[in-house]
Design an enzyme around this catalytic site. Structure first.
Site, short mmCIF file in Angstrom:
data_model
loop_
_atom_site.label_atom_id
_atom_site.label_comp_id
_atom_site.label_asym_id
_atom_site.label_seq_id
_atom_site.Cartn_x
_atom_site.Cartn_y
_atom_site.Cartn_z
CG HIS A 145 -0.50 0.20 2.52
ND1 HIS A 145 -0.81 -0.64 3.57
CD2 HIS A 145 0.32 1.15 3.05
CE1 HIS A 145 -0.23 -0.20 4.66
NE2 HIS A 145 0.48 0.87 4.39
CD GLU B 253 -4.43 -1.17 3.19
OE1 GLU B 253 -3.60 -1.99 2.71
OE2 GLU B 253 -4.29 -0.67 4.32
C1 F6R Z 1 1.75 7.21 5.92
C2 F6R Z 1 1.19 6.29 4.94
C3 F6R Z 1 1.48 4.82 4.91
C4 F6R Z 1 2.90 4.44 5.36
C5 F6R Z 1 3.11 2.92 5.28
C6 F6R Z 1 4.47 2.53 5.86
O1 F6R Z 1 1.29 8.53 5.70
O2 F6R Z 1 0.43 6.73 4.15
O3 F6R Z 1 1.26 4.34 3.61
O4 F6R Z 1 3.83 5.10 4.57
O5 F6R Z 1 2.12 2.27 6.00
O6 F6R Z 1 4.46 2.76 7.23
P1 F6R Z 1 5.80 2.74 8.11
O7 F6R Z 1 6.65 3.88 7.60
O8 F6R Z 1 5.34 3.00 9.52
O9 F6R Z 1 6.42 1.42 7.89
#
Ligand code: F6R
Length: 241
Positions: free
Chosen positions: A137, A142
């Protein structure tokens, strides 16, 4: 697509921050597309550091964030507005009215999506920062048989709510919906900066960057964009040739 693999996370943060600082030096009224989550935290820290060291002002900069939970006000410490203030906005000289996130408390969510998308249409991002989810995603887009192009409201999957439950008092407090830029909104950015860290994301990095272009891996649609820069730590890049 340019792919850079870094030995350490700190080198990655430094490089990413320099991209933003160089852009703002060259274009003081730059438009930045920003993200939340764990991935950008080190980058924001370096941006703050480099802005101070180089006397770079964010006074003319405008920002748009990818997403926000429906129903959370900016004072809620799990809202993305709170996160952005904590990690970046309160520590640089950007005027508050030049920072934008979807309004989690909007009374009419559909009207809020339209309002947000119209702003993105008018001033597309010079650079859009993205993290990557384990299932491919980007934003809250998703995997699905089809994807919405513009900003829209998504029903959060149970697995996403469960993954985030640890940050909330109980599962009942975890929002059920979120606003997100659509893949179409994201692809409007002039340059896209995809940042991924960690061994647990190596497989999805390979799928997204080298596999078929499919809405079942939303990040694979980035392959259709002419200017994508990918920054990986060694672990996230370990399955690429
Ligand atoms: C954040 C977002 C999400 C995250 C993804 C990765 O604004 O839109 O798509 O970039 O879930 O999350 P982390 O960086 O916490 O692994």
């Amino acid at each position: 697509m340019k792919i850079h693999v870094f030995e350490t996370s700190e080198q990655l943060d430094q490089y990413a921050a320099e991209l933003f600082i160089d852009l703002i030096k060259a274009k003081p009224d730059a438009v930045l597309g920003l993200a939340t989550g764990s991935t950008p935290i080190g980058i924001y820290a370096k941006i703050i550091e480099q802005a101070k060291q180089n006397n770079v002002s964010f006074g003319g900069v405008t920002t748009y964030n990818l997403d926000e939970y429906v129903g959370l006000p900016p004072e809620n410490d799990q809202s993305y507005a709170f996160y952005m203030n904590q990690h970046l906005f309160s520590r640089i000289d950007i005027p508050a009215n030049q920072t934008h996130l979807p309004n989690g408390m909007a009374e009419d969510p559909q009207a809020e999506c339209k309002r947000y998308e119209a702003m993105l249409e008018e001033r597309p991002a010079d650079i859009q920062l993205l993290g990557l989810g384990h299932n491919g995603h980007i934003g809250f887009n998703e995997p699905d048989g089809g994807l919405s192009g513009p900003t829209h409201v998504v029903q959060l999957k149970e697995e996403t709510r469960e993954a985030n439950a640890r940050f909330f008092a109980s599962m009942d407090h975890v929002p059920t919906e979120a606003f997100t830029m659509g893949v179409g909104s994201i692809l409007k950015a002039n340059t896209i900066l995809l940042v991924v860290r960690g061994s647990d994301k190596a497989r999805i990095v390979k799928e997204a960057l080298t596999g078929p272009i499919t809405t079942l891996v939303p990040a694979s649609l980035l392959q259709t964009h002419p200017r994508v820069i990918v920054l990986l730590d060694r672990e996230a890049g370990r399955m690429l040739e």
